[in-house]
Scaffold this active site. Structure first.
Site, PDB file in Angstrom:
ATOM      1  N   PHE A 163       0.753  -1.130   0.126  1.00  0.00           N
ATOM      2  CA  PHE A 163       0.043  -0.213  -0.081  1.00  0.00           C
ATOM      3  C   PHE A 163       0.771   1.310   0.036  1.00  0.00           C
ATOM      4  CE2 PHE A 163       0.803  -0.172   4.506  1.00  0.00           C
ATOM      5  CZ  PHE A 163       1.046   1.254   4.877  1.00  0.00           C
ATOM      6  N   GLU A 190      -4.882  -3.840  -2.137  1.00  0.00           N
ATOM      7  CA  GLU A 190      -6.352  -3.357  -1.948  1.00  0.00           C
ATOM      8  C   GLU A 190      -6.390  -2.437  -0.962  1.00  0.00           C
ATOM      9  OE1 GLU A 190      -4.463  -5.674  -0.808  1.00  0.00           O
ATOM     10  OE2 GLU A 190      -5.578  -7.055   0.975  1.00  0.00           O
ATOM     11  N   SER A 242       5.154  -7.093   3.381  1.00  0.00           N
ATOM     12  CA  SER A 242       5.816  -7.318   4.748  1.00  0.00           C
ATOM     13  C   SER A 242       6.566  -8.754   4.476  1.00  0.00           C
ATOM     14  CB  SER A 242       4.722  -7.610   5.523  1.00  0.00           C
ATOM     15  OG  SER A 242       3.681  -8.392   5.131  1.00  0.00           O
ATOM     16  N   CYS A 256       9.584   1.598   3.292  1.00  0.00           N
ATOM     17  CA  CYS A 256      10.476   0.754   3.886  1.00  0.00           C
ATOM     18  C   CYS A 256      11.810   0.931   4.117  1.00  0.00           C
ATOM     19  CB  CYS A 256      10.428  -0.591   2.813  1.00  0.00           C
ATOM     20  SG  CYS A 256      11.081   0.188   1.250  1.00  0.00           S
TER      21      CYS A 256
HETATM   22  P1  NAD Z   1       1.469  -6.696   2.713  1.00  0.00           P
HETATM   23  O1  NAD Z   1       2.461  -7.839   3.159  1.00  0.00           O
HETATM   24  O2  NAD Z   1       0.532  -6.576   4.049  1.00  0.00           O
HETATM   25  O3  NAD Z   1       0.822  -6.728   1.522  1.00  0.00           O
HETATM   26  C1  NAD Z   1       1.541  -6.639   0.546  1.00  0.00           C
HETATM   27  C2  NAD Z   1       0.781  -7.282  -0.748  1.00  0.00           C
HETATM   28  O4  NAD Z   1       0.567  -8.837  -0.433  1.00  0.00           O
HETATM   29  C3  NAD Z   1      -0.568  -6.819  -1.037  1.00  0.00           C
HETATM   30  O5  NAD Z   1      -0.956  -6.866  -2.516  1.00  0.00           O
HETATM   31  C4  NAD Z   1      -1.633  -7.870  -0.225  1.00  0.00           C
HETATM   32  O6  NAD Z   1      -2.882  -7.908  -1.204  1.00  0.00           O
HETATM   33  C5  NAD Z   1      -0.790  -9.022  -0.516  1.00  0.00           C
HETATM   34  N1  NAD Z   1      -1.314 -10.032   0.672  1.00  0.00           N
HETATM   35  C6  NAD Z   1      -1.497  -9.645   1.827  1.00  0.00           C
HETATM   36  N2  NAD Z   1      -1.494 -10.704   2.817  1.00  0.00           N
HETATM   37  C7  NAD Z   1      -1.343 -11.640   1.796  1.00  0.00           C
HETATM   38  C8  NAD Z   1      -1.171 -13.213   2.218  1.00  0.00           C
HETATM   39  N3  NAD Z   1      -1.215 -13.970   3.263  1.00  0.00           N
HETATM   40  N4  NAD Z   1      -0.922 -13.947   0.991  1.00  0.00           N
HETATM   41  C9  NAD Z   1      -0.686 -13.519  -0.079  1.00  0.00           C
HETATM   42  N5  NAD Z   1      -0.591 -12.146  -0.471  1.00  0.00           N
HETATM   43  C10 NAD Z   1      -0.884 -11.563   0.565  1.00  0.00           C
HETATM   44  O7  NAD Z   1       2.144  -5.356   2.768  1.00  0.00           O
HETATM   45  P2  NAD Z   1       1.727  -3.982   3.164  1.00  0.00           P
HETATM   46  O8  NAD Z   1       0.995  -3.778   4.432  1.00  0.00           O
HETATM   47  O9  NAD Z   1       0.801  -3.526   2.101  1.00  0.00           O
HETATM   48  O10 NAD Z   1       3.054  -3.171   2.812  1.00  0.00           O
HETATM   49  C11 NAD Z   1       3.811  -2.541   3.829  1.00  0.00           C
HETATM   50  C12 NAD Z   1       5.181  -3.635   4.066  1.00  0.00           C
HETATM   51  O11 NAD Z   1       5.696  -3.567   2.802  1.00  0.00           O
HETATM   52  C13 NAD Z   1       6.209  -3.028   4.985  1.00  0.00           C
HETATM   53  O12 NAD Z   1       6.616  -4.149   5.680  1.00  0.00           O
HETATM   54  C14 NAD Z   1       7.312  -2.582   4.134  1.00  0.00           C
HETATM   55  O13 NAD Z   1       8.529  -2.423   5.000  1.00  0.00           O
HETATM   56  C15 NAD Z   1       7.203  -3.515   3.010  1.00  0.00           C
HETATM   57  N6  NAD Z   1       7.787  -2.921   1.928  1.00  0.00           N
HETATM   58  C16 NAD Z   1       9.014  -3.100   1.478  1.00  0.00           C
HETATM   59  C17 NAD Z   1       9.813  -2.628   0.297  1.00  0.00           C
HETATM   60  C18 NAD Z   1      11.008  -2.984  -0.264  1.00  0.00           C
HETATM   61  O14 NAD Z   1      11.335  -2.524  -1.371  1.00  0.00           O
HETATM   62  N7  NAD Z   1      11.535  -3.813   0.682  1.00  0.00           N
HETATM   63  C19 NAD Z   1       9.045  -1.325  -0.023  1.00  0.00           C
HETATM   64  C20 NAD Z   1       7.796  -0.938   0.148  1.00  0.00           C
HETATM   65  C21 NAD Z   1       7.058  -1.435   1.150  1.00  0.00           C
END
Ligand code: NAD
Length: 497
Positions: free
Chosen positions: A150, A177, A227, A282
């Site tokens: 997000f 989403e 994450s 991140c």
């Molecule tokens: P998230 O892991 O909750 O969601 C990321 C994506 O995965 C979304 O599209 C979501 O729909 C999907 N998803 C969620 N749960 C899932 C599951 N159980 N199985 C399969 N798909 C699933 O992450 P978020 O809260 O949207 O974003 C924040 C996280 O992203 C933080 O941990 C941040 O550090 C990380 N991030 C990392 C980078 C990087 O380049 N290392 C960059 C931006 C954000």
């Protein structure tokens, strides 16, 4: 009634047949901005099928033509930067200036994709054996998938599909989403730039939709950002299903403050890098490691953080916006409580944060803890909010040891006026992106985004040359042309002659 967002399949924005939807809220007011449908299995299959059939023609499209699509696209993104940023601000709560930055850092990747012919060049060696030449090509893989978080709804989708498509692949994007309106706007502009039908599809949804894509037999590669637990899941399931996977994950980024650093630069950098984007980056700095007497500056860091106030996206004086959801806010408040219980000193407490005119916003004020130790949950977990932890150590070796013992390895930085200290830090630190007097060292797209350890699962990283490798396969040709019938009988060995 709020607009129900369409999916994008086979060149058409289509109404999803699914009854499962999620409301997208303005995080400052809770106003419902739109509804996002969770695509059905049939729609996912149609999206992959469209990408698969389009790949047959798209891979044959001359490379300069694919580059010209990117030239038109980067131009349109620049023309519409502010309207994209406005949509982005509304659904994420980011300040307008920060939203413009989100869009801009994505545009830079599209600019990079305009140079795709040079990026895809292979290698050549003449005369590897008698009159034999060897040369290599890079060729696209097929259907690639992107799953995005997000916190950067413009930049991170733009890390993915432009380079994949410029390489000759077709793409299925599954955006977060929580803020799907910005990716839909990016898609409209891609169509306006002349992207042929079927080159890009957008499927909305959550974990079920991701799992369907991870296991789909026609998907070749998955680029994921999110994450740590989800990144590990995506990497495991994707590779078990023999896909190529790059999974960028969470972080805990430390900034080392040496006593010889410039104090004002240190304070400004700590405030901006910990609270900017409400700490939802991140690459945010979440731990300041003060070496020796630099710890005397902690009260001034506190005073500077106390002057920053959150506010709505169109409030010019706001330093940052709300958290993305009430749940995200509650999670951060839980960490602030835990920090107090575990014995850290809370020098600035943003738990009870109000913003005038926005009583329902997901606000968390700047929060600062000192005397933090490595066994505390606030130190071990990614908080993803405007919370800065201060730790102290006697030496640069102590700071390096602390950072290298932390399981994350996304970003880190050192503030110092000593070339020797900076050189030692950059060499010994086990983190993939290092800043020297730069708090958030996110590389521009001619380099790659190179998180290490628990912050990344895979081999080839996002954007830069590594992404081109990720989205392509190398074909190596060894060739000989005869002017006359070869002398001698069959070659019964492996040696070229
Ligand atoms: P998230 O892991 O909750 O969601 C990321 C994506 O995965 C979304 O599209 C979501 O729909 C999907 N998803 C969620 N749960 C899932 C599951 N159980 N199985 C399969 N798909 C699933 O992450 P978020 O809260 O949207 O974003 C924040 C996280 O992203 C933080 O941990 C941040 O550090 C990380 N991030 C990392 C980078 C990087 O380049 N290392 C960059 C931006 C954000």
């Amino acid at each position: 009634m709020a607009e129900r967002l369409p999916l994008f399949i086979g060149g058409k924005f289509t109404h999803s047949e699914s009854n499962e939807t999620l409301a997208v809220h303005d995080p400052a007011t809770q106003e419902v901005l739109s509804e996002v449908p969770f695509a059905s299995r049939k729609e996912i299959d149609e999206a992959v099928a469209s990408a698969r059939s389009t790949f047959v023609t798209w891979r044959e499209t001359p490379t300069p033509e694919r580059a010209r699509l990117m030239l038109r696209y980067q131009d349109l993104l620049k023309q519409h930067q502010n309207d994209i940023a406005k949509t982005l601000s509304r659904e994420t709560g980011k300040t307008f200036a920060d939203a413009q930055g989100d869009v801009w850092r994505g545009i830079e990747v599209v600019e990079h994709a305009c140079n795709i012919a040079s990026l895809m060049m292979g290698e050549t060696v003449e005369n590897v054996a008698g009159r034999i030449d060897t040369y290599s090509y890079t060729q696209p893989l097929g259907v690639c998938v992107g799953v995005t978080p997000f916190n950067f709804p413009a930049m991170i989708p733009l890390w993915m599909f432009p380079l994949a498509v410029a390489c000759g692949n077709t793409f299925v994007l599954k955006p977060s989403e929580q803020d799907p309106m910005t990716p839909n706007r990016l898609t409209e502009l891609f169509v306006e730039a002349g992207a042929p039908d079927g080159v890009l599809q957008v499927i909305h949804g959550g974990k079920e939709q991701v799992n369907a894509l991870l296991t789909h037999p026609d998907v070749r590669a998955i680029s994921f950002v999110g994450s740590v637990p989800v990144a590990q899941h995506v990497y495991r399931i994707g590779t078990q299903h023999l896909k190529r996977v790059q999974a960028m994950a969470g972080a805990k980024n430390h900034m080392v403050v040496m006593p010889d650093a410039n104090k004002d630069q240190v304070i400004n950098s700590l405030v901006g890098a910990s609270c900017g984007a409400a700490g939802q980056r991140c690459m945010a700095i979440s731990v300041a490691v003060f070496v020796g007497e630099a710890a005397n500056w902690i009260p001034e860091v506190r005073d500077a953080m106390a002057t920053v106030r959150p506010g709505a996206w169109d409030d010019d004086g706001a330093g940052y916006g709300p958290q993305i959801t009430p749940q995200a806010k509650q999670r951060i408040l839980g960490f602030i409580d835990a920090g107090k219980q575990e014995g850290a000193d809370c020098l600035l407490d943003g738990s009870d944060c109000q913003v005038e005119g926005y009583p329902n916003g997901n606000w968390v004020g700047p929060t600062l803890f000192s005397n933090v130790s490595m066994d505390m949950s606030v130190y071990k977990e990614e908080i993803f909010g405007p919370v800065l932890l201060c730790a102290q150590t006697d030496s640069l070796d102590g700071a390096i040891g602390m950072i290298n013992a932390n399981p994350f390895g996304n970003g880190t930085s050192i503030f110092t006026s000593s070339g020797g200290a900076a050189r030692k830090f950059q060499h010994e630190i086990e983190v993939g992106q290092v800043g020297i007097n730069i708090p958030i060292p996110v590389p521009l797209p001619f380099f790659s985004f190179t998180g290490w350890r628990q912050s990344f699962f895979g081999d080839q990283h996002a954007y830069g040359k590594q992404a081109v490798k990720f989205y392509t396969e190398t074909k190596t040709v060894t060739a000989r042309w005869f002017d006359e019938a070869p002398a001698g009988g069959p070659n019964m060995t492996i040696k070229l002659c």
